[in-house]
Design an enzyme around this catalytic site. Structure first.
Site, PDB file in Angstrom:
ATOM      1  N   SER A  30      -2.511   7.548   4.137  1.00 46.88           N
ATOM      2  CA  SER A  30      -3.390   6.567   3.904  1.00 46.88           C
ATOM      3  C   SER A  30      -4.915   6.796   3.650  1.00 46.88           C
ATOM      4  O   SER A  30      -5.256   8.232   4.345  1.00 46.88           O
ATOM      5  CB  SER A  30      -3.933   4.974   4.458  1.00 46.88           C
ATOM      6  OG  SER A  30      -2.778   4.787   4.869  1.00 46.88           O
ATOM      7  N   HIS A  61       0.048   1.224  -0.763  1.00 48.95           N
ATOM      8  CA  HIS A  61       0.950   2.448  -0.466  1.00 48.95           C
ATOM      9  C   HIS A  61       1.598   1.986  -2.262  1.00 48.95           C
ATOM     10  O   HIS A  61       2.599   1.827  -2.350  1.00 48.95           O
ATOM     11  CB  HIS A  61       2.069   2.046   0.350  1.00 48.95           C
ATOM     12  CG  HIS A  61       0.999   2.727   1.307  1.00 48.95           C
ATOM     13  ND1 HIS A  61       1.080   3.789   2.656  1.00 48.95           N
ATOM     14  CD2 HIS A  61       0.749   2.125   3.254  1.00 48.95           C
ATOM     15  CE1 HIS A  61       0.975   3.901   3.591  1.00 48.95           C
ATOM     16  NE2 HIS A  61       1.232   2.073   3.762  1.00 48.95           N
ATOM     17  N   HIS A  83       8.104   2.787   5.036  1.00 51.18           N
ATOM     18  CA  HIS A  83       9.081   3.671   5.878  1.00 51.18           C
ATOM     19  C   HIS A  83       9.974   3.498   6.443  1.00 51.18           C
ATOM     20  O   HIS A  83       9.759   2.249   5.854  1.00 51.18           O
ATOM     21  CB  HIS A  83       6.974   2.744   6.825  1.00 51.18           C
ATOM     22  CG  HIS A  83       5.653   3.304   7.093  1.00 51.18           C
ATOM     23  ND1 HIS A  83       5.233   2.903   5.170  1.00 51.18           N
ATOM     24  CD2 HIS A  83       5.009   3.831   6.497  1.00 51.18           C
ATOM     25  CE1 HIS A  83       4.494   3.829   4.904  1.00 51.18           C
ATOM     26  NE2 HIS A  83       3.796   4.528   5.866  1.00 51.18           N
ATOM     27  N   TYR A  85       9.840   1.099   9.252  1.00 46.05           N
ATOM     28  CA  TYR A  85       9.532  -0.067   9.324  1.00 46.05           C
ATOM     29  C   TYR A  85       9.828  -1.148   8.969  1.00 46.05           C
ATOM     30  O   TYR A  85       9.817  -2.503   8.926  1.00 46.05           O
ATOM     31  CB  TYR A  85       8.301  -0.441   9.633  1.00 46.05           C
ATOM     32  CG  TYR A  85       6.637  -0.410   9.636  1.00 46.05           C
ATOM     33  CD1 TYR A  85       6.490  -0.208   8.785  1.00 46.05           C
ATOM     34  CD2 TYR A  85       6.091   1.201   9.666  1.00 46.05           C
ATOM     35  CE1 TYR A  85       5.428  -0.983   7.924  1.00 46.05           C
ATOM     36  CE2 TYR A  85       5.124   1.472   8.922  1.00 46.05           C
ATOM     37  CZ  TYR A  85       4.232   0.710   8.148  1.00 46.05           C
ATOM     38  OH  TYR A  85       3.864   1.095   7.172  1.00 46.05           O
ATOM     39  N   GLU A  86       9.883  -1.026   7.386  1.00 47.50           N
ATOM     40  CA  GLU A  86       9.271  -1.559   5.900  1.00 47.50           C
ATOM     41  C   GLU A  86      11.581  -2.052   6.305  1.00 47.50           C
ATOM     42  O   GLU A  86      11.410  -3.391   5.376  1.00 47.50           O
ATOM     43  CB  GLU A  86       9.179  -1.115   4.818  1.00 47.50           C
ATOM     44  CG  GLU A  86       7.853  -0.728   5.028  1.00 47.50           C
ATOM     45  CD  GLU A  86       7.782   0.128   3.614  1.00 47.50           C
ATOM     46  OE1 GLU A  86       7.701  -0.578   2.722  1.00 47.50           O
ATOM     47  OE2 GLU A  86       7.303   1.359   3.566  1.00 47.50           O
ATOM     48  N   ALA A 113      -2.474   8.508   7.648  1.00 48.01           N
ATOM     49  CA  ALA A 113      -3.418   7.576   9.319  1.00 48.01           C
ATOM     50  C   ALA A 113      -3.212   7.235  10.450  1.00 48.01           C
ATOM     51  O   ALA A 113      -1.736   7.180  10.861  1.00 48.01           O
ATOM     52  CB  ALA A 113      -3.730   6.443   7.940  1.00 48.01           C
ATOM     53  N   MET A 211       2.819   6.127  12.761  1.00 47.07           N
ATOM     54  CA  MET A 211       4.471   5.523  12.024  1.00 47.07           C
ATOM     55  C   MET A 211       5.137   6.166  10.776  1.00 47.07           C
ATOM     56  O   MET A 211       5.603   5.656  10.319  1.00 47.07           O
ATOM     57  CB  MET A 211       3.889   3.704  11.765  1.00 47.07           C
ATOM     58  CG  MET A 211       3.176   3.359  12.816  1.00 47.07           C
ATOM     59  SD  MET A 211       3.515   1.421  12.113  1.00 47.07           S
ATOM     60  CE  MET A 211       2.244   0.729  13.895  1.00 47.07           C
ATOM     61  N   SER A 212       4.571   7.237  10.489  1.00 42.36           N
ATOM     62  CA  SER A 212       5.082   8.045   9.020  1.00 42.36           C
ATOM     63  C   SER A 212       5.196   9.376   9.619  1.00 42.36           C
ATOM     64  O   SER A 212       5.224   9.680  10.872  1.00 42.36           O
ATOM     65  CB  SER A 212       3.802   8.250   8.363  1.00 42.36           C
ATOM     66  OG  SER A 212       2.864   8.491   8.638  1.00 42.36           O
ATOM     67  N   ASN A 235      -8.756   5.040  14.201  1.00 39.63           N
ATOM     68  CA  ASN A 235      -9.432   4.123  14.725  1.00 39.63           C
ATOM     69  C   ASN A 235      -9.085   5.037  16.273  1.00 39.63           C
ATOM     70  O   ASN A 235      -7.900   5.732  16.257  1.00 39.63           O
ATOM     71  CB  ASN A 235      -8.415   2.753  14.576  1.00 39.63           C
ATOM     72  CG  ASN A 235      -7.505   2.952  14.496  1.00 39.63           C
ATOM     73  OD1 ASN A 235      -6.526   3.659  13.312  1.00 39.63           O
ATOM     74  ND2 ASN A 235      -5.985   3.034  16.080  1.00 39.63           N
ATOM     75  N   HIS A 247      -4.959  -3.470  10.812  1.00 39.73           N
ATOM     76  CA  HIS A 247      -4.651  -2.860   9.617  1.00 39.73           C
ATOM     77  C   HIS A 247      -5.853  -2.473   7.877  1.00 39.73           C
ATOM     78  O   HIS A 247      -5.448  -1.832   7.430  1.00 39.73           O
ATOM     79  CB  HIS A 247      -3.261  -3.537   8.427  1.00 39.73           C
ATOM     80  CG  HIS A 247      -2.716  -2.743   7.150  1.00 39.73           C
ATOM     81  ND1 HIS A 247      -2.026  -1.122   7.316  1.00 39.73           N
ATOM     82  CD2 HIS A 247      -2.831  -2.915   6.302  1.00 39.73           C
ATOM     83  CE1 HIS A 247      -2.393  -0.193   6.257  1.00 39.73           C
ATOM     84  NE2 HIS A 247      -1.975  -1.649   5.289  1.00 39.73           N
TER      85      HIS A 247
HETATM   86  N1  HPA Z   1      -0.923   3.302  15.639  1.00 35.86           N
HETATM   87  C1  HPA Z   1       0.230   3.622  14.812  1.00 35.86           C
HETATM   88  N2  HPA Z   1      -0.336   4.033  13.520  1.00 35.86           N
HETATM   89  C2  HPA Z   1      -1.318   4.389  13.108  1.00 35.86           C
HETATM   90  C3  HPA Z   1      -2.804   3.809  13.886  1.00 35.86           C
HETATM   91  C4  HPA Z   1      -2.894   3.308  15.527  1.00 35.86           C
HETATM   92  O1  HPA Z   1      -3.003   2.656  16.329  1.00 35.86           O
HETATM   93  N3  HPA Z   1      -3.816   4.084  13.334  1.00 35.86           N
HETATM   94  C5  HPA Z   1      -2.770   4.239  12.130  1.00 35.86           C
HETATM   95  N4  HPA Z   1      -1.834   3.964  11.594  1.00 35.86           N
END
Ligand code: HPA
Length: 272
Positions: A30, A61, A83, A85-86, A113, A211-212, A235, A247
């Protein structure tokens, strides 16, 4: 069909597209998608056209390979990734890395990201990975070992290549764009963490969470590729600010910081 045969089939499909060796591959996370637009005269290959290549289901994506030149380098960029999680398993998530190895690509930049855990890692900051936490990452190396790529028990004491980090730090100096060292912790998702998760990660020594990246980096090391990991902090991680996580917030910050991320990574690629 065996996994190795699928890898070979995808590599055989892609090989005729390359008239010269590829200097490096990059996974655009991202915020880095616009880097694909900097690639000169790219050959664009949708994932769905490549045999056995996984296609992303997530907004933001898009799934295409971009092959072309950036600076003085021939690069292969993945715009979009899949990912765990998909619903993909780790063998599917890391399939592209095996194919890159079959195409004799020796260097990989993995970007993402992520959430910032360490106090000084704030939204909009950039970081390079010095190491990662894979404790909660299902192993992408599980199952019969693919001996032609690497050994059964793969050394992970230096996942992120020191020489590539040096180039990244030099690029940071040249461009005036700060990057900070970080240890990235993998979280399976597809939900954000709880404040207790983040507290535990912090105590264990994690600086960022996402998560990647970790599955791809592990497989790249198994293939003996040199890996550079770069993060855009979008964040503060859960419980570290008053805001709820979304998201949308991640994507908005990724878009905001995109320009400097692209500038830095372009400079890195030139010098690798
Ligand atoms: N946690 C997990 N994955 C993320 C985050 C987060 O705070 N920010 C961007 N991807």
């Amino acid at each position: 069909m065996q996994y190795i045969d699928q890898i070979n089939e995808a590599a055989d499909f892609l090989r005729p597209s390359f008239s010269q060796p590829i200097d490096l591959a990059i996974i655009l996370g991202s915020g880095l998608g616009p880097l694909a637009d900097q690639i000169k005269a790219p050959k664009i290959i949708p994932y769905k056209d490549i045999p056995h290549f996984p296609t992303s289901t997530i907004a933001g994506h898009a799934g295409c390979l971009y092959l072309g030149t950036l600076g003085n380098k021939t690069i292969l960029a993945m715009k979009g990734r899949v990912h765990y999680y998909e619903g993909y398993d780790m063998k599917e998530v890391t399939f592209p890395i095996r194919v890159f190895s079959k195409l004799n690509i020796q260097k990989l930049i993995v970007t993402n990201a992520c959430g910032g855990i360490r106090d000084d890692l704030k939204p909009g900051d950039l970081a390079y990975l010095t190491d990662h936490f894979s404790l909660f990452c299902p192993s992408p190396l599980r199952g019969p070992n693919l001996d032609e790529f690497g050994p059964r028990f793969c050394d992970m004491s230096e996942v992120y290549d020191h020489e590539m980090i040096k180039v990244a730090l030099d690029a940071s100096k040249t461009t005036g764009i700060t990057i900070k060292p970080s240890v990235y912790a993998y979280f399976k998702g597809p939900r954000f963490e709880t404040p207790a998760d983040i507290h535990a990660y912090r105590v264990m020594g994690a600086d960022t969470v996402g998560m990647s990246t970790v599955p791809e980096a592990i497989v790249a090391r198994h293939c003996d590729m040199n890996v550079l990991g770069l993060s855009l902090i979008t964040n503060k991680a859960a419980g570290l600010s008053d805001q709820k996580l979304s998201h949308q917030e991640v994507q908005e910050m990724a878009d905001l910081a995109s320009k400097k991320f692209v500038t830095l990574v372009t400079e890195i690629i030139k010098n690798l």
